[in-house]
Design a protein around this motif. Structure first.
Motif, PDB file in Angstrom:
ATOM      1  N   GLU A  70      42.352  44.561  43.806  1.00 48.05           N
ATOM      2  CA  GLU A  70      42.584  45.142  45.128  1.00 48.05           C
ATOM      3  C   GLU A  70      43.004  46.605  45.019  1.00 48.05           C
ATOM      4  O   GLU A  70      42.552  47.455  45.794  1.00 48.05           O
ATOM      5  N   ALA A  71      43.853  46.908  44.046  1.00 45.62           N
ATOM      6  CA  ALA A  71      44.289  48.292  43.859  1.00 45.62           C
ATOM      7  C   ALA A  71      43.117  49.180  43.444  1.00 45.62           C
ATOM      8  O   ALA A  71      43.012  50.328  43.884  1.00 45.62           O
ATOM      9  N   ILE A  72      42.223  48.650  42.634  1.00 48.60           N
ATOM     10  CA  ILE A  72      41.063  49.426  42.188  1.00 48.60           C
ATOM     11  C   ILE A  72      40.121  49.711  43.347  1.00 48.60           C
ATOM     12  O   ILE A  72      39.648  50.831  43.520  1.00 48.60           O
ATOM     13  N   ILE A  73      39.859  48.708  44.177  1.00 52.03           N
ATOM     14  CA  ILE A  73      38.880  48.898  45.257  1.00 52.03           C
ATOM     15  C   ILE A  73      39.457  49.593  46.480  1.00 52.03           C
ATOM     16  O   ILE A  73      38.754  49.822  47.459  1.00 52.03           O
ATOM     17  N   ALA A  74      40.713  49.979  46.427  1.00 50.51           N
ATOM     18  CA  ALA A  74      41.319  50.709  47.543  1.00 50.51           C
ATOM     19  C   ALA A  74      40.683  52.082  47.738  1.00 50.51           C
ATOM     20  O   ALA A  74      40.805  52.682  48.797  1.00 50.51           O
ATOM     21  N   VAL A  75      39.992  52.556  46.725  1.00 49.83           N
ATOM     22  CA  VAL A  75      39.348  53.864  46.777  1.00 49.83           C
ATOM     23  C   VAL A  75      37.884  53.679  47.189  1.00 49.83           C
ATOM     24  O   VAL A  75      37.173  52.884  46.575  1.00 49.83           O
ATOM     25  N   PRO A  76      37.438  54.400  48.217  1.00 54.67           N
ATOM     26  CA  PRO A  76      36.028  54.311  48.612  1.00 54.67           C
ATOM     27  C   PRO A  76      35.109  54.648  47.444  1.00 54.67           C
ATOM     28  O   PRO A  76      35.401  55.544  46.648  1.00 54.67           O
ATOM     29  N   GLY A  77      34.019  53.923  47.327  1.00 55.73           N
ATOM     30  CA  GLY A  77      33.058  54.162  46.258  1.00 55.73           C
ATOM     31  C   GLY A  77      33.323  53.357  45.001  1.00 55.73           C
ATOM     32  O   GLY A  77      32.641  53.527  43.992  1.00 55.73           O
ATOM     33  N   ALA A  78      34.293  52.458  45.044  1.00 50.91           N
ATOM     34  CA  ALA A  78      34.638  51.667  43.862  1.00 50.91           C
ATOM     35  C   ALA A  78      33.473  50.823  43.351  1.00 50.91           C
ATOM     36  O   ALA A  78      33.436  50.474  42.174  1.00 50.91           O
ATOM     37  N   SER A  79      32.511  50.536  44.201  1.00 50.23           N
ATOM     38  CA  SER A  79      31.377  49.712  43.765  1.00 50.23           C
ATOM     39  C   SER A  79      30.537  50.406  42.698  1.00 50.23           C
ATOM     40  O   SER A  79      29.742  49.763  42.022  1.00 50.23           O
ATOM     41  N   HIS A  80      30.746  51.696  42.501  1.00 48.26           N
ATOM     42  CA  HIS A  80      30.011  52.411  41.457  1.00 48.26           C
ATOM     43  C   HIS A  80      30.559  52.129  40.066  1.00 48.26           C
ATOM     44  O   HIS A  80      29.857  52.325  39.080  1.00 48.26           O
ATOM     45  N   TYR A  81      31.818  51.687  39.964  1.00 53.56           N
ATOM     46  CA  TYR A  81      32.425  51.472  38.647  1.00 53.56           C
ATOM     47  C   TYR A  81      33.174  50.156  38.521  1.00 53.56           C
ATOM     48  O   TYR A  81      33.472  49.730  37.418  1.00 53.56           O
ATOM     49  N   PHE A  82      33.496  49.477  39.611  1.00 52.95           N
ATOM     50  CA  PHE A  82      34.178  48.183  39.529  1.00 52.95           C
ATOM     51  C   PHE A  82      33.148  47.078  39.695  1.00 52.95           C
ATOM     52  O   PHE A  82      32.516  46.952  40.741  1.00 52.95           O
ATOM     53  N   MET A  83      32.970  46.286  38.641  1.00 55.17           N
ATOM     54  CA  MET A  83      31.940  45.265  38.649  1.00 55.17           C
ATOM     55  C   MET A  83      32.420  43.926  39.192  1.00 55.17           C
ATOM     56  O   MET A  83      31.622  43.116  39.627  1.00 55.17           O
ATOM     57  N   GLY A  84      33.732  43.672  39.134  1.00 53.72           N
ATOM     58  CA  GLY A  84      34.253  42.409  39.645  1.00 53.72           C
ATOM     59  C   GLY A  84      35.468  41.966  38.863  1.00 53.72           C
ATOM     60  O   GLY A  84      35.918  42.646  37.943  1.00 53.72           O
ATOM     61  N   GLY A  85      35.978  40.818  39.269  1.00 50.62           N
ATOM     62  CA  GLY A  85      37.154  40.274  38.615  1.00 50.62           C
ATOM     63  C   GLY A  85      37.084  38.770  38.517  1.00 50.62           C
ATOM     64  O   GLY A  85      36.391  38.114  39.300  1.00 50.62           O
ATOM     65  N   ILE A  86      37.799  38.249  37.552  1.00 49.32           N
ATOM     66  CA  ILE A  86      37.912  36.806  37.371  1.00 49.32           C
ATOM     67  C   ILE A  86      39.373  36.443  37.567  1.00 49.32           C
ATOM     68  O   ILE A  86      40.246  36.963  36.870  1.00 49.32           O
ATOM     69  N   ILE A  87      39.631  35.576  38.538  1.00 51.36           N
ATOM     70  CA  ILE A  87      40.980  35.063  38.753  1.00 51.36           C
ATOM     71  C   ILE A  87      41.079  33.783  37.923  1.00 51.36           C
ATOM     72  O   ILE A  87      40.526  32.759  38.280  1.00 51.36           O
ATOM     73  N   SER A  88      41.764  33.889  36.813  1.00 51.28           N
ATOM     74  CA  SER A  88      41.856  32.774  35.862  1.00 51.28           C
ATOM     75  C   SER A  88      43.260  32.174  35.921  1.00 51.28           C
ATOM     76  O   SER A  88      44.029  32.284  34.984  1.00 51.28           O
ATOM     77  N   TYR A  89      43.542  31.551  37.041  1.00 50.85           N
ATOM     78  CA  TYR A  89      44.889  31.047  37.294  1.00 50.85           C
ATOM     79  C   TYR A  89      45.244  29.848  36.428  1.00 50.85           C
ATOM     80  O   TYR A  89      46.405  29.568  36.203  1.00 50.85           O
ATOM     81  N   THR A  90      44.238  29.148  35.935  1.00 53.38           N
ATOM     82  CA  THR A  90      44.499  27.978  35.090  1.00 53.38           C
ATOM     83  C   THR A  90      43.979  28.216  33.672  1.00 53.38           C
ATOM     84  O   THR A  90      43.093  29.049  33.448  1.00 53.38           O
ATOM     85  N   ASP A  91      44.527  27.455  32.735  1.00 54.05           N
ATOM     86  CA  ASP A  91      44.052  27.537  31.356  1.00 54.05           C
ATOM     87  C   ASP A  91      42.571  27.184  31.266  1.00 54.05           C
ATOM     88  O   ASP A  91      41.835  27.782  30.479  1.00 54.05           O
ATOM     89  N   GLN A  92      42.142  26.209  32.052  1.00 56.47           N
ATOM     90  CA  GLN A  92      40.744  25.779  32.025  1.00 56.47           C
ATOM     91  C   GLN A  92      39.805  26.944  32.355  1.00 56.47           C
ATOM     92  O   GLN A  92      38.787  27.131  31.704  1.00 56.47           O
ATOM     93  N   VAL A  93      40.165  27.757  33.336  1.00 59.35           N
ATOM     94  CA  VAL A  93      39.330  28.902  33.700  1.00 59.35           C
ATOM     95  C   VAL A  93      39.415  29.985  32.623  1.00 59.35           C
ATOM     96  O   VAL A  93      38.417  30.630  32.303  1.00 59.35           O
ATOM     97  N   LYS A  94      40.592  30.168  32.045  1.00 58.59           N
ATOM     98  CA  LYS A  94      40.718  31.135  30.944  1.00 58.59           C
ATOM     99  C   LYS A  94      39.778  30.744  29.804  1.00 58.59           C
ATOM    100  O   LYS A  94      39.129  31.591  29.199  1.00 58.59           O
ATOM    101  N   GLU A  95      39.706  29.454  29.521  1.00 54.75           N
ATOM    102  CA  GLU A  95      38.827  28.970  28.456  1.00 54.75           C
ATOM    103  C   GLU A  95      37.351  29.098  28.834  1.00 54.75           C
ATOM    104  O   GLU A  95      36.567  29.682  28.098  1.00 54.75           O
ATOM    105  N   SER A  96      36.979  28.533  29.983  1.00 57.70           N
ATOM    106  CA  SER A  96      35.565  28.425  30.330  1.00 57.70           C
ATOM    107  C   SER A  96      34.929  29.740  30.755  1.00 57.70           C
ATOM    108  O   SER A  96      33.772  29.994  30.430  1.00 57.70           O
ATOM    109  N   LEU A  97      35.646  30.593  31.459  1.00 55.33           N
ATOM    110  CA  LEU A  97      35.045  31.835  31.934  1.00 55.33           C
ATOM    111  C   LEU A  97      35.372  33.049  31.074  1.00 55.33           C
ATOM    112  O   LEU A  97      34.576  33.979  31.006  1.00 55.33           O
ATOM    113  N   LEU A  98      36.535  33.050  30.430  1.00 55.69           N
ATOM    114  CA  LEU A  98      36.934  34.227  29.654  1.00 55.69           C
ATOM    115  C   LEU A  98      36.857  34.009  28.148  1.00 55.69           C
ATOM    116  O   LEU A  98      37.055  34.949  27.382  1.00 55.69           O
ATOM    117  N   GLY A  99      36.611  32.781  27.727  1.00 53.90           N
ATOM    118  CA  GLY A  99      36.465  32.511  26.304  1.00 53.90           C
ATOM    119  C   GLY A  99      37.759  32.471  25.516  1.00 53.90           C
ATOM    120  O   GLY A  99      37.751  32.582  24.291  1.00 53.90           O
TER     121      GLY A  99
END
Length: 177
Positions: free
Chosen positions: A36-65
């Motif tokens: 949210e802090a990154i995209i507060a600046v207009p034009g962030a879509s040129h350099y911010f590709m996205g984020g993964i909310i890995s609130y659980t260990d399972q998501v940390k394992e499966s999506l982030l390796g």
């Protein structure tokens, strides 16, 4: 978002834009606040590709390796997991850099070894990642605000240090790898 955060977001935006670099986030306890802090600046879509909310260990394992063994041995709230989250976000989202946060924001969930307010932050690129540990408990909302602002300042310092090739400009952060 406070004034300082807006200034830092704008400076990060300018550096990424000028260098034609990209960033992503891997967040646990901060739940998207860094993104949210990154995209507060207009034009962030040129350099911010996205984020993964890995609130659980399972998501940390499966999506982030993040390895199951590491999570079992050290728990999710450790420097090594924060580093793996940066590496995983860069790989999965195809970015040059990533910013990660994992910790215990409170009010519950803390232990003797990992009290409430313990948050590990990491940022950088695979091969050059900096980390920082936030340790004071000021209540959930303030803990999350401190972690978000600290992560943004740390990433800004990281980018500035790349420009000068002087790692000493990253105050209070530990260079790893």
């Amino acid at each position: 978002m406070d004034f300082e955060s807006k200034v830092i977001s704008r400076e990060i935006s300018q550096l990424l834009w000028e260098r034609e670099k990209t960033v992503s986030t891997a967040e646990s306890c901060t739940g998207g606040r860094i993104a949210e802090a990154i995209i507060a600046v207009p034009g962030a879509s040129h350099y911010f590709m996205g984020g993964i909310i890995s609130y659980t260990d399972q998501v940390k394992e499966s999506l982030l390796g993040v390895s199951h063994e590491l999570l079992e041995e050290k728990t999710a709230v450790c420097e090594e997991v924060a580093i793996c989250m940066v590496e995983g976000a860069c790989q999965r989202l195809g970015t040059d850099y990533a910013i990660a946060a994992t910790g215990v924001a409170g009010p519950g969930g803390g232990t003797k070894d990992t009290p409430v307010g313990t948050i590990w932050l990491a940022c950088g690129a695979p091969g050059r990642i900096v980390t920082m540990k936030v340790e004071e408990d000021h209540g959930r909302d303030i803990n999350l605000a401190i972690a978000t602002n600290t992560a943004m300042r740390m990433f800004h310092q990281y980018l500035m240090s790349e420009e000068t090739q002087d790692e000493t400009t990253i105050e209070e952060a530990e260079i790893v790898q």
